[in-house]
Design a protein around this motif. Structure first.
Motif, PDB file in Angstrom:
ATOM      1  N   GLY A  46      79.737  14.674  65.016  1.00 37.20           N
ATOM      2  CA  GLY A  46      78.838  13.843  64.226  1.00 37.20           C
ATOM      3  C   GLY A  46      78.260  14.597  63.041  1.00 37.20           C
ATOM      4  O   GLY A  46      77.392  15.455  63.225  1.00 37.20           O
ATOM      5  N   GLY A  47      78.746  14.306  61.835  1.00 36.23           N
ATOM      6  CA  GLY A  47      78.160  14.884  60.618  1.00 36.23           C
ATOM      7  C   GLY A  47      78.996  16.007  60.026  1.00 36.23           C
ATOM      8  O   GLY A  47      79.734  16.709  60.728  1.00 36.23           O
ATOM      9  N   ILE A  97      86.887  15.577  62.525  1.00 41.92           N
ATOM     10  CA  ILE A  97      86.606  14.291  61.891  1.00 41.92           C
ATOM     11  C   ILE A  97      85.194  13.828  62.251  1.00 41.92           C
ATOM     12  O   ILE A  97      84.780  13.921  63.412  1.00 41.92           O
ATOM     13  N   ASP A  98      84.503  13.355  61.243  1.00 44.06           N
ATOM     14  CA  ASP A  98      83.103  12.939  61.400  1.00 44.06           C
ATOM     15  C   ASP A  98      83.047  11.486  61.880  1.00 44.06           C
ATOM     16  O   ASP A  98      83.354  10.577  61.115  1.00 44.06           O
ATOM     17  N   HIS A  99      82.636  11.292  63.134  1.00 41.26           N
ATOM     18  CA  HIS A  99      82.639   9.919  63.675  1.00 41.26           C
ATOM     19  C   HIS A  99      81.484   9.079  63.128  1.00 41.26           C
ATOM     20  O   HIS A  99      81.450   7.867  63.319  1.00 41.26           O
ATOM     21  N   ARG A 100      80.537   9.747  62.481  1.00 42.19           N
ATOM     22  CA  ARG A 100      79.405   8.967  61.949  1.00 42.19           C
ATOM     23  C   ARG A 100      79.698   8.449  60.546  1.00 42.19           C
ATOM     24  O   ARG A 100      78.906   7.698  59.985  1.00 42.19           O
ATOM     25  N   ALA A 101      80.843   8.851  59.964  1.00 48.14           N
ATOM     26  CA  ALA A 101      81.115   8.508  58.561  1.00 48.14           C
ATOM     27  C   ALA A 101      81.742   7.119  58.374  1.00 48.14           C
ATOM     28  O   ALA A 101      81.769   6.611  57.258  1.00 48.14           O
ATOM     29  N   GLY A 102      82.250   6.515  59.426  1.00 43.05           N
ATOM     30  CA  GLY A 102      82.899   5.207  59.219  1.00 43.05           C
ATOM     31  C   GLY A 102      82.963   4.402  60.497  1.00 43.05           C
ATOM     32  O   GLY A 102      82.342   4.755  61.498  1.00 43.05           O
ATOM     33  N   ASP A 103      83.743   3.307  60.479  1.00 41.79           N
ATOM     34  CA  ASP A 103      83.882   2.477  61.676  1.00 41.79           C
ATOM     35  C   ASP A 103      85.104   2.949  62.481  1.00 41.79           C
ATOM     36  O   ASP A 103      85.794   3.896  62.097  1.00 41.79           O
ATOM     37  N   ALA A 104      85.365   2.249  63.594  1.00 37.49           N
ATOM     38  CA  ALA A 104      86.465   2.668  64.479  1.00 37.49           C
ATOM     39  C   ALA A 104      87.793   2.656  63.732  1.00 37.49           C
ATOM     40  O   ALA A 104      88.652   3.509  63.955  1.00 37.49           O
ATOM     41  N   PHE A 137      72.667  20.993  68.315  1.00 36.46           N
ATOM     42  CA  PHE A 137      73.825  21.593  67.631  1.00 36.46           C
ATOM     43  C   PHE A 137      74.216  22.787  68.495  1.00 36.46           C
ATOM     44  O   PHE A 137      73.709  23.880  68.315  1.00 36.46           O
ATOM     45  N   GLY A 138      75.083  22.555  69.468  1.00 35.84           N
ATOM     46  CA  GLY A 138      75.433  23.569  70.465  1.00 35.84           C
ATOM     47  C   GLY A 138      74.662  23.322  71.753  1.00 35.84           C
ATOM     48  O   GLY A 138      73.975  22.304  71.901  1.00 35.84           O
ATOM     49  N   LYS A 139      74.762  24.259  72.676  1.00 34.02           N
ATOM     50  CA  LYS A 139      74.150  24.104  74.002  1.00 34.02           C
ATOM     51  C   LYS A 139      72.635  23.919  73.909  1.00 34.02           C
ATOM     52  O   LYS A 139      71.939  24.782  73.369  1.00 34.02           O
ATOM     53  N   GLN A 140      72.124  22.822  74.451  1.00 33.88           N
ATOM     54  CA  GLN A 140      70.687  22.563  74.374  1.00 33.88           C
ATOM     55  C   GLN A 140      69.950  23.283  75.506  1.00 33.88           C
ATOM     56  O   GLN A 140      70.222  23.047  76.690  1.00 33.88           O
TER      57      GLN A 140
END
Ligand code: NAP
Length: 346
Positions: free
Chosen positions: A179-180, A197-204, A332-335
Motif C-alpha cells: 500500500g503506497g 505494485i501499489d494496491h491503493r493506486a487503482g481499482d481491481a 511499516f514493518g513489524k508492529q
C-alpha cells in the motif's frame, strides 16, 4: 506489597473496525508467585492482525478474549522474580504475556532468549511467529521451484517481507503488492523484490493489469495475506498447477467489503480450471519446523542476506491506537509496542 500490572483489556466487542472504546487501560494486582512460576516485566509486545479475530465471539481456531479479559499477545520480558529453576532473575523470556506491563507465568509456551543470538525484539518478528509463518507458508505450502514467479501481498509487512526475500534467495521472480509508493520503493530498493505494485493506486481492474505486466509468465505461487481487491486482481494470472498458501485475509478481518458472488464464482472457476492447490494454514500447527527455520533464517540474518523493519509505538497506552492503525496499513514493518526499556539495545 504485591506487584501491580498496567493492562489493556477488551472493553467491548467491535462491530466493524475496532475503535478506542473497545479497549480499556486498567491496573490490577498480580497474584503471588506459586511454585514453578515466575514474574516478568514486559519489554516488547507484538501486535498482530490475528488479534482482531480474538476480539470477536465467533467460532475460530482459538478462543476469543472474554470481555474484561487482557488482550492476548506474545511479548519479550525480563524476569523480575522466579520460583522455578527454569528461569533466573534477569533472564529474557519469550511468552504469551498479553497486553500488559507485568505478568506471572507458569512457563507454558515460553522460551529463554539470548540477546547475543539476535536482537530481543526479533523474537516476535523476523525470528519469531511471523518469520516462521513466512518460512512454512512458502516452503511447505508454496513449494517453490527456481525460476518460478511468486506474488506476495502485504509485501512490506512482517510476514510478506520475509516471504519475498526468501523467494529471491531461492531463485524466484518476486513481485510484491503493498500500500503506497513508499512501501513499494522499500520492497524493491531495500528488500530486492523484482517489482512491487501499489494496491491503493487503482481499482481491481487496473491492479490486475499491472500484476499481469509484472508477471509475464503468469503466477506460480500467490502467498495470500490480504484477500479483497488484491485477491481478485491476482487470480486472473494464476498458472496451471500453481499454489496459493492462504496465510491471511486482513482486508476482510473487520467485516468490510464482503466478497460478492461474482468474485467467488470467478475464484472457484480459476481454482478448478487451473488445478490450483489452495492451502490454508495456521502456524500453531507447524512449530515442529522451528529448528529448521531458526537454522536457515538465523543464518541469513547473521550473514546480512535478509533485512527487516520495525514500527515501534512507545508505551502500553498507545497499543490500541497502533493496533487499529495496523489493520489499515498504518504500520511499516513489524508492529511492536515498547513497554519498558530494552537494556540490550542502544
Ligand atoms: N496463518 C497464520 O498462522 C498467520 C500467522 C501470521 C500472520 N498471518 C497473516 O498474515 C498477514 C500479514 O500479517 P503480518 O503480521 O505480516 O502483518 P503486516 O503485513 O506487518 O501488517 C498488516 C498489513 O496488511 C496490509 N493491509 C491492511 N489492510 C489491507 C487491505 N484492505 N488490502 C490489502 N492490504 C491490507 C497493510 O499493508 P499495506 O499498507 O501494504 O496494504 C498492513 O501493513 C495477515 O493477514 C495475518 O493475519 C497469518
Amino acid at each position: 506489597m504485591s506487584q501491580q500490572t498496567r493492562r489493556i483489556v477488551l472493553a467491548a466487542r467491535p462491530s466493524g473496525a475496532p475503535k478506542p472504546t473497545d479497549f480499556r487501560l486498567d491496573i490490577a494486582d498480580l497474584p503471588a508467585l506459586k511454585d514453578g512460576e515466575f514474574m516478568v516485566e514486559v519489554i516488547w509486545l507484538t501486535l498482530d492482525p490475528y488479534m482482531r479475530g480474538r476480539m470477536d465471539d465467533a467460532k475460530s481456531y482459538a478462543q476469543p478474549v472474554p470481555i474484561g479479559g487482557v488482550m492476548e499477545g506474545q511479548g519479550v520480558g525480563r524476569v523480575l522474580a522466579s520460583n522455578t529453576s527454569k528461569y533466573n532473575e534477569g533472564d529474557y523470556v519469550l511468552g504469551g504475556f498479553g497486553w500488559q506491563s507485568h505478568a506471572v507465568s507458569d512457563g507454558t509456551a515460553t522460551r529463554k532468549l539470548d540477546p547475543k543470538d539476535a536482537p530481543l525484539s526479533t523474537a516476535v518478528g523476523v525470528m519469531g511467529m511471523p518469520g516462521l509463518t513466512a518460512f512454512v507458508g512458502l516452503n511447505d505450502h508454496g513449494r517453490p521451484q527456481k525460476g518460478e514467479t511468486l506474488v506476495v501481498s502485504a509485501a512490506s509487512g512482517a510476514v510478506g517481507s520475509l516471504v519475498g526475500q526468501l523467494g529471491k534467495i531461492y531463485g524466484l521472480r518476486v513481485v510484491g503488492v503493498a500500500g503506497g509508493a513508499e512501501k513499494c520503493r522499500y520492497v524493491v530498493d531495500e528488500l530486492g523484490f523484482d517489482a512491487c505494485i501499489d494496491h491503493r493506486a487503482g481499482d481491481a481492474k487496473s491492479l490486475s493489469a499491472e500484476i499481469g505486466q509484472a508477471c509475464p509468465d503468469g503466477i506460480d505461487i500467490y502467498f495470500e495475506n490480504v484477500g479483497g481487491k488484491t485477491l481478485e486482481a491476482v487470480i486472473a494470472h494464476m498458472n496451471v498447477a500453481s499454489r496459493i498458501p492462504v496465510c491471511g485475509m486482513i482486508a476482510w478481518y473487520s467485516g468490510a467489503g464482503e466478497p460478492e458472488g461474482a468474485m467467488v464464482k470467478k475464484l472457484w472457476r480459476t481454482i478448478l480450471v487451473n488445478r490450483i492447490a489452495v492451502r490454508g494454514f495456521i502456524i500453531f500447527d507447524h512449530y515442529d519446523r522451528l529448528p529448521d527455520f531458526t537454522k536457515e533464517v538465523g543464518g541469513y540474518l547473521r550473514d546480512g542476506k535478509i533485512k527487516y523493519r520495525e514500527s515501534i509505538a512507545q508505551g502500553l497506552e498507545n497499543a490500541p491506537d497502533a493496533f487499529m492503525k495496523l489493520l489499515e496499513g498504518g504500520n511499516f514493518g513489524k508492529q511492536l509496542v515498547q513497554i519498558a526499556p530494552d537494556p540490550t539495545r542502544d
